[in-house]
Scaffold this active site. Sequence first.
Site, PDB file in Angstrom:
ATOM      1  N   HIS A 148      24.328  25.869 106.691  1.00  8.67           N
ATOM      2  CA  HIS A 148      23.077  26.169 107.512  1.00  8.67           C
ATOM      3  C   HIS A 148      22.177  24.886 107.590  1.00  8.67           C
ATOM      4  O   HIS A 148      21.641  24.627 108.758  1.00  8.67           O
ATOM      5  CB  HIS A 148      22.591  27.542 106.639  1.00  8.67           C
ATOM      6  CG  HIS A 148      22.453  27.018 105.368  1.00  8.67           C
ATOM      7  ND1 HIS A 148      23.468  26.524 104.635  1.00  8.67           N
ATOM      8  CD2 HIS A 148      21.330  27.420 104.401  1.00  8.67           C
ATOM      9  CE1 HIS A 148      23.049  26.354 103.018  1.00  8.67           C
ATOM     10  NE2 HIS A 148      21.614  26.781 103.133  1.00  8.67           N
ATOM     11  N   ASP A 200      12.975  26.167 104.707  1.00  6.52           N
ATOM     12  CA  ASP A 200      12.967  27.522 103.990  1.00  6.52           C
ATOM     13  C   ASP A 200      14.426  28.158 104.203  1.00  6.52           C
ATOM     14  O   ASP A 200      14.778  28.212 105.472  1.00  6.52           O
ATOM     15  CB  ASP A 200      11.966  28.589 104.246  1.00  6.52           C
ATOM     16  CG  ASP A 200      11.880  29.466 103.024  1.00  6.52           C
ATOM     17  OD1 ASP A 200      11.379  28.970 102.235  1.00  6.52           O
ATOM     18  OD2 ASP A 200      12.073  30.778 103.284  1.00  6.52           O
ATOM     19  N   LYS A 258      30.613  20.265 102.922  1.00 10.28           N
ATOM     20  CA  LYS A 258      29.396  21.278 102.819  1.00 10.28           C
ATOM     21  C   LYS A 258      28.735  20.808 103.965  1.00 10.28           C
ATOM     22  O   LYS A 258      28.088  21.968 104.962  1.00 10.28           O
ATOM     23  CB  LYS A 258      28.768  21.401 101.539  1.00 10.28           C
ATOM     24  CG  LYS A 258      27.817  22.386 101.774  1.00 10.28           C
ATOM     25  CD  LYS A 258      26.806  22.666 100.390  1.00 10.28           C
ATOM     26  CE  LYS A 258      25.739  23.663 100.759  1.00 10.28           C
ATOM     27  NZ  LYS A 258      24.619  23.416  99.706  1.00 10.28           N
ATOM     28  N   ASN A 294      13.153  20.778  95.772  1.00 11.30           N
ATOM     29  CA  ASN A 294      14.471  21.370  95.292  1.00 11.30           C
ATOM     30  C   ASN A 294      15.410  19.872  95.387  1.00 11.30           C
ATOM     31  O   ASN A 294      15.610  19.716  96.422  1.00 11.30           O
ATOM     32  CB  ASN A 294      14.985  22.418  96.295  1.00 11.30           C
ATOM     33  CG  ASN A 294      16.403  22.833  95.780  1.00 11.30           C
ATOM     34  OD1 ASN A 294      17.126  22.044  95.581  1.00 11.30           O
ATOM     35  ND2 ASN A 294      16.501  24.164  95.765  1.00 11.30           N
ATOM     36  N   PHE A 306      23.821  24.051  92.547  1.00 11.55           N
ATOM     37  CA  PHE A 306      22.882  24.466  93.660  1.00 11.55           C
ATOM     38  C   PHE A 306      23.231  25.809  93.984  1.00 11.55           C
ATOM     39  O   PHE A 306      24.106  26.497  94.499  1.00 11.55           O
ATOM     40  CB  PHE A 306      23.361  23.578  94.858  1.00 11.55           C
ATOM     41  CG  PHE A 306      22.187  23.676  95.752  1.00 11.55           C
ATOM     42  CD1 PHE A 306      21.078  24.401  95.848  1.00 11.55           C
ATOM     43  CD2 PHE A 306      22.260  23.164  97.103  1.00 11.55           C
ATOM     44  CE1 PHE A 306      20.109  24.558  96.658  1.00 11.55           C
ATOM     45  CE2 PHE A 306      21.495  23.153  98.127  1.00 11.55           C
ATOM     46  CZ  PHE A 306      20.268  23.983  97.925  1.00 11.55           C
TER      47      PHE A 306
HETATM   48  P1  ITT Z   1      11.456  24.188  97.974  1.00  9.71           P
HETATM   49  O1  ITT Z   1      10.846  25.605  98.523  1.00  9.71           O
HETATM   50  O2  ITT Z   1      10.704  23.635  97.033  1.00  9.71           O
HETATM   51  O3  ITT Z   1      12.223  23.615  99.210  1.00  9.71           O
HETATM   52  P2  ITT Z   1      13.274  26.327  96.744  1.00  9.71           P
HETATM   53  O4  ITT Z   1      14.598  26.208  95.884  1.00  9.71           O
HETATM   54  O5  ITT Z   1      12.104  27.392  96.335  1.00  9.71           O
HETATM   55  O6  ITT Z   1      12.735  25.013  96.950  1.00  9.71           O
HETATM   56  P3  ITT Z   1      13.583  28.101  99.048  1.00  9.71           P
HETATM   57  O7  ITT Z   1      12.380  28.798  98.836  1.00  9.71           O
HETATM   58  O8  ITT Z   1      13.949  27.597 100.514  1.00  9.71           O
HETATM   59  O9  ITT Z   1      13.710  26.744  98.195  1.00  9.71           O
HETATM   60  O10 ITT Z   1      14.881  28.919  98.291  1.00  9.71           O
HETATM   61  C1  ITT Z   1      16.013  28.722  98.754  1.00  9.71           C
HETATM   62  C2  ITT Z   1      16.721  29.370  97.734  1.00  9.71           C
HETATM   63  O11 ITT Z   1      18.277  29.786  98.422  1.00  9.71           O
HETATM   64  C3  ITT Z   1      17.585  28.040  96.746  1.00  9.71           C
HETATM   65  O12 ITT Z   1      16.484  27.852  95.519  1.00  9.71           O
HETATM   66  C4  ITT Z   1      18.905  28.567  96.482  1.00  9.71           C
HETATM   67  O13 ITT Z   1      18.856  29.532  95.444  1.00  9.71           O
HETATM   68  C5  ITT Z   1      19.356  29.038  97.906  1.00  9.71           C
HETATM   69  N1  ITT Z   1      19.837  28.343  98.806  1.00  9.71           N
HETATM   70  C6  ITT Z   1      19.258  27.639  99.859  1.00  9.71           C
HETATM   71  N2  ITT Z   1      20.207  26.987 100.306  1.00  9.71           N
HETATM   72  C7  ITT Z   1      21.304  26.840  99.635  1.00  9.71           C
HETATM   73  C8  ITT Z   1      22.671  26.005  99.493  1.00  9.71           C
HETATM   74  O14 ITT Z   1      22.555  25.066 100.419  1.00  9.71           O
HETATM   75  N3  ITT Z   1      23.183  26.381  98.544  1.00  9.71           N
HETATM   76  C9  ITT Z   1      23.238  27.125  97.688  1.00  9.71           C
HETATM   77  N4  ITT Z   1      21.903  27.764  97.646  1.00  9.71           N
HETATM   78  C10 ITT Z   1      21.050  27.654  98.440  1.00  9.71           C
END
Ligand code: ITT
Length: 448
Positions: A435, A327, A430, A264, A407
């Site tokens: 988190h 995650d 931010k 990501n 994002f």
């Molecule tokens: P990786 O598994 O490759 O790290 P991913 O996008 O699938 O990428 P996650 O499984 O952790 O990551 O999913 C987290 C989702 O939650 C992410 O795609 C966003 O939609 C949301 N998210 C997490 N942190 C965020 C943030 O700081 N700002 C906005 N959305 C966030």
Amino acid sequence: MNIEEIKVDDEWEWYLSQLYFKLLENLPKPKVAVELAPGFRYKIALALADIGFDGTLFVIDANKDVADFIEYKYKQILPNAKIECICNTFEKAFDVLPQNIDIFLANHVIDDLMLESYVNKSYYNQLLSNNMDRKRYLSVWNNFSQDKKSIQEITNEINKTFVKFFNEKNVEKVILSQYRSNLFYQGQDECIEKIVRKTFDNLKAFFCFDDWAKEALTFHPFGDDERYLGKELLENTQNIDNWIVGSPKKEVIMKKRIVLASNNEHKIREFRQMFSEYEIYALNDIGFYEDIIEDGETFFDNSLIKAKTIRNYLLEKGLHAIVIADDSGLCVDALNGQPGVYSARYASEHDSKKNRQKLLQEMNGKKKRSAYFQCTLIKMEMDGTYKVFEGKTYGQILNEERGDTSFGYDAVFFSDDLQKSFGEATAEEKNAVSHRGRAIELMKKDLN
Ligand code: ITT
């Protein structure tokens, strides 16, 4: 050429950069450094980043594509340094280079100079291609030898250029690596050792790799490409009897390298912003292109799946690094904690616009709008031991998007701390309350 598409041979870069780092950390921190002919590689920049280089780095490369790439990449890797990219041949760069140079650095320099100055451009570009197989490589060299000057002539000219350079400039230290000339593929008689020796006779300090090449190579045997086989590297460097060797150390470990088990790009950017003292490698950077199946029921489960997968991959490749997996997701109280672990695929896999729209629909008319983002980080060592760090940040789900929508759920999350949406906040704002920022802070304390 699209700069983003250029891929480097990561293991090789990693490994050589460690060797440079080991040499550099034993020297006074340079203020003025010159790197010759980097190609599409950036190991030296990585090593300089590891010693906290914040001086001026002149980088010379006659190839425009390389110069553009370097300009772009080095500024990312060395944000505190001044990068002066000189797109010209070595000799023509003399005028632009300062008189006093603390350190002169180059990898595989003899071949690079030969290529740069004497090989016609189409061959040169082919040779720079990292995907080129050995057969094509050979054919390029063969063409080169048919219509160009003899290797001996070229060698002499390069020698003269170097001698002139070191006569004209005050160069304090030199680090070079010339593990094996690709010219050997043609069966040329001229030994690279002789070229190097003749050229650098007049230097006061000359470092090169030797003993810990052996150590390092047992740690990092890279790939099955013959050119990079440790044995050849070693034999070749050991033949050079007048090379001075930097202080040998037994261990070659990726001290400050972190592999982030994520693809990501936003997460990666945030990690890099908050972890500037570490070199963060994303999965693409280590050549990992598979999809990791995240079928855990909690953030912790998924984080552990990612960390283990990448640790195993690094082990297979003989690489050594700290692995960090993130995650994360958004938990909305009125939706019983949804989308939670399904945040990335709430409406549609990795389509954040659709995910936000679904959330806004589900929340339509709901009074209770409280929510929190959670991030569960796992830091895993190569022996498989790990630690968990968690960060949360609280806020409210907005009725509509506000600010930057790139994002995830940022644009619909109104932060209680910032009193604005994450989409409206700057990166610094931010990161200070998010988190991920909070989990990273905890992890940083543990790393230090
Ligand atoms: P990786 O598994 O490759 O790290 P991913 O996008 O699938 O990428 P996650 O499984 O952790 O990551 O999913 C987290 C989702 O939650 C992410 O795609 C966003 O939609 C949301 N998210 C997490 N942190 C965020 C943030 O700081 N700002 C906005 N959305 C966030």
